[in-house]
Design a protein around this motif. Sequence first.
Motif, PDB file in Angstrom:
ATOM      1  N   SER A 116      35.984  61.406   3.969  1.00 35.76           N
ATOM      2  CA  SER A 116      36.840  60.597   3.099  1.00 35.76           C
ATOM      3  C   SER A 116      36.290  59.189   2.970  1.00 35.76           C
ATOM      4  O   SER A 116      36.313  58.584   1.885  1.00 35.76           O
ATOM      5  CB  SER A 116      38.271  60.557   3.640  1.00 35.76           C
ATOM      6  OG  SER A 116      38.907  61.809   3.520  1.00 35.76           O
ATOM      7  N   VAL A 117      35.805  58.640   4.071  1.00 35.01           N
ATOM      8  CA  VAL A 117      35.215  57.299   4.038  1.00 35.01           C
ATOM      9  C   VAL A 117      33.983  57.283   3.139  1.00 35.01           C
ATOM     10  O   VAL A 117      33.782  56.358   2.346  1.00 35.01           O
ATOM     11  CB  VAL A 117      34.868  56.828   5.463  1.00 35.01           C
ATOM     12  CG1 VAL A 117      34.039  55.545   5.428  1.00 35.01           C
ATOM     13  CG2 VAL A 117      36.149  56.612   6.259  1.00 35.01           C
ATOM     14  N   GLU A 118      33.163  58.310   3.234  1.00 33.48           N
ATOM     15  CA  GLU A 118      31.976  58.378   2.391  1.00 33.48           C
ATOM     16  C   GLU A 118      32.361  58.470   0.916  1.00 33.48           C
ATOM     17  O   GLU A 118      31.703  57.880   0.052  1.00 33.48           O
ATOM     18  CB  GLU A 118      31.100  59.566   2.785  1.00 33.48           C
ATOM     19  CG  GLU A 118      30.424  59.404   4.143  1.00 33.48           C
ATOM     20  CD  GLU A 118      29.585  58.142   4.225  1.00 33.48           C
ATOM     21  OE1 GLU A 118      28.819  57.866   3.259  1.00 33.48           O
ATOM     22  OE2 GLU A 118      29.706  57.419   5.230  1.00 33.48           O
ATOM     23  N   ALA A 119      33.428  59.201   0.627  1.00 33.63           N
ATOM     24  CA  ALA A 119      33.894  59.297  -0.760  1.00 33.63           C
ATOM     25  C   ALA A 119      34.381  57.947  -1.263  1.00 33.63           C
ATOM     26  O   ALA A 119      34.138  57.582  -2.421  1.00 33.63           O
ATOM     27  CB  ALA A 119      35.001  60.346  -0.866  1.00 33.63           C
ATOM     28  N   VAL A 120      35.072  57.200  -0.408  1.00 35.46           N
ATOM     29  CA  VAL A 120      35.512  55.853  -0.784  1.00 35.46           C
ATOM     30  C   VAL A 120      34.302  54.957  -1.033  1.00 35.46           C
ATOM     31  O   VAL A 120      34.252  54.198  -2.008  1.00 35.46           O
ATOM     32  CB  VAL A 120      36.421  55.249   0.307  1.00 35.46           C
ATOM     33  CG1 VAL A 120      36.717  53.787   0.011  1.00 35.46           C
ATOM     34  CG2 VAL A 120      37.730  56.027   0.416  1.00 35.46           C
ATOM     35  N   LYS A 121      33.300  55.035  -0.168  1.00 34.84           N
ATOM     36  CA  LYS A 121      32.097  54.221  -0.346  1.00 34.84           C
ATOM     37  C   LYS A 121      31.420  54.521  -1.678  1.00 34.84           C
ATOM     38  O   LYS A 121      30.940  53.607  -2.377  1.00 34.84           O
ATOM     39  CB  LYS A 121      31.118  54.474   0.806  1.00 34.84           C
ATOM     40  CG  LYS A 121      31.522  53.858   2.145  1.00 34.84           C
ATOM     41  CD  LYS A 121      30.469  54.168   3.206  1.00 34.84           C
ATOM     42  CE  LYS A 121      30.738  53.422   4.505  1.00 34.84           C
ATOM     43  NZ  LYS A 121      29.712  53.712   5.539  1.00 34.84           N
ATOM     44  N   ARG A 122      31.360  55.786  -2.062  1.00 32.06           N
ATOM     45  CA  ARG A 122      30.685  56.164  -3.316  1.00 32.06           C
ATOM     46  C   ARG A 122      31.487  55.775  -4.550  1.00 32.06           C
ATOM     47  O   ARG A 122      30.924  55.660  -5.646  1.00 32.06           O
ATOM     48  CB  ARG A 122      30.438  57.688  -3.338  1.00 32.06           C
ATOM     49  CG  ARG A 122      29.414  58.175  -2.329  1.00 32.06           C
ATOM     50  CD  ARG A 122      29.039  59.619  -2.629  1.00 32.06           C
ATOM     51  NE  ARG A 122      30.200  60.515  -2.602  1.00 32.06           N
ATOM     52  CZ  ARG A 122      30.613  61.171  -1.520  1.00 32.06           C
ATOM     53  NH1 ARG A 122      29.967  61.015  -0.358  1.00 32.06           N
ATOM     54  NH2 ARG A 122      31.660  61.971  -1.573  1.00 32.06           N
TER      55      ARG A 122
END
Length: 366
Positions: free
Chosen positions: A36-42
């Motif tokens: 989820s954090v990676e999706a937010v970063k992208r």
Amino acid sequence: MSTAPHPLVTSARRLAAEVLAPQAERVDQEGVPASSVEAVKRSGLLGVSAPVEYGGSAAPASVARETAEILAGACCSTWFVQTQHHTPVQTLAKSRLPVRERLLGPLARGELLSGVAYAQLRAYPRVPVRVTRERGGRRFDGMVPWYTGWGLNDVMLLAGVTEEGEALFAFTEAREQPGMRPSPPMRLAALTASRTVSLELDGLWLPEDAVALRTPYETWAATDRPKNTNASPAVFGVAASALGLLESSDGGPAAKETARVLRGRLDEVRRQAYELADHPVPTERVDERLVVKTRSYDVMRAATTAAVVAGGGRSIGLDSPAQRLAREGMFLLVQGQTAEVRTAHLGSLGSPGSLGSPGSLGPLSS
């Protein structure tokens, strides 16, 4: 004629629909995952308010608020982890110290996620975290009572008070290291998923070029105090999601009528809150801001309660979004709470008529 939504609003809606909302109940029980954090970063959302020249979007405050509403309404735990990031970005954007060039770009572009450890400053004149000079840098000693996103954040913005009475903010890696030890993750009634810990500081040493801000405490406090008198966009996001559940429930005509009435109240208090938030002088109209903030709590509490009632016994299950939203709403009642906000909220709850409807949401005096 309608206008197209800002690209970041579109990105937030896509992130909410495809990633956050479908797994919100599981995340609530198991924790915010790195995916989820990676999706937010992208998504580009970590740079919503960051300068364009550093890779951000420099979007208007209205866009930042709307994206916050969307994320909080989809998964409040994920919203809470990522919302910590925006204070470090804003601090660096105003800084003229060397750390700006090292970190502002990676934070604005979403390459790094930052947390914050500065709520303890609001305990002043008590000093939970002391900062002293040592070996050409700064030594931190004391206790950070709350730090959110442990194990998810890459860096943190840590604050303490110097011997000269200054508020000092510096960046360090968000990991256990000599002089900094985390507690086990806290078990909370709501947002346990946000991976919140306390931090014991015992001689944490940071170089001088890690410092992002150093200013007299009262100067910092004068800008910090007004912030929490404004209603949080997350309150409106959670309330809107609860009303969506209410409208789609099998509660019959009563549920739909209640949703209609509460949505009208939500739209009105939201309009008032954002008009005040956009007022050019943040230290003015504080009493009105506090009134609207407590009214926003009233509407959120009514909306989440109505969703639970409409769901009946099913609402008590941990797989029910209604009970999750109700607990998230409880968390938002105290998130970022100051003595001034607490006093105003308690006063409103004890006033005549407070146990009935949220009351009139007519225009406030200017």
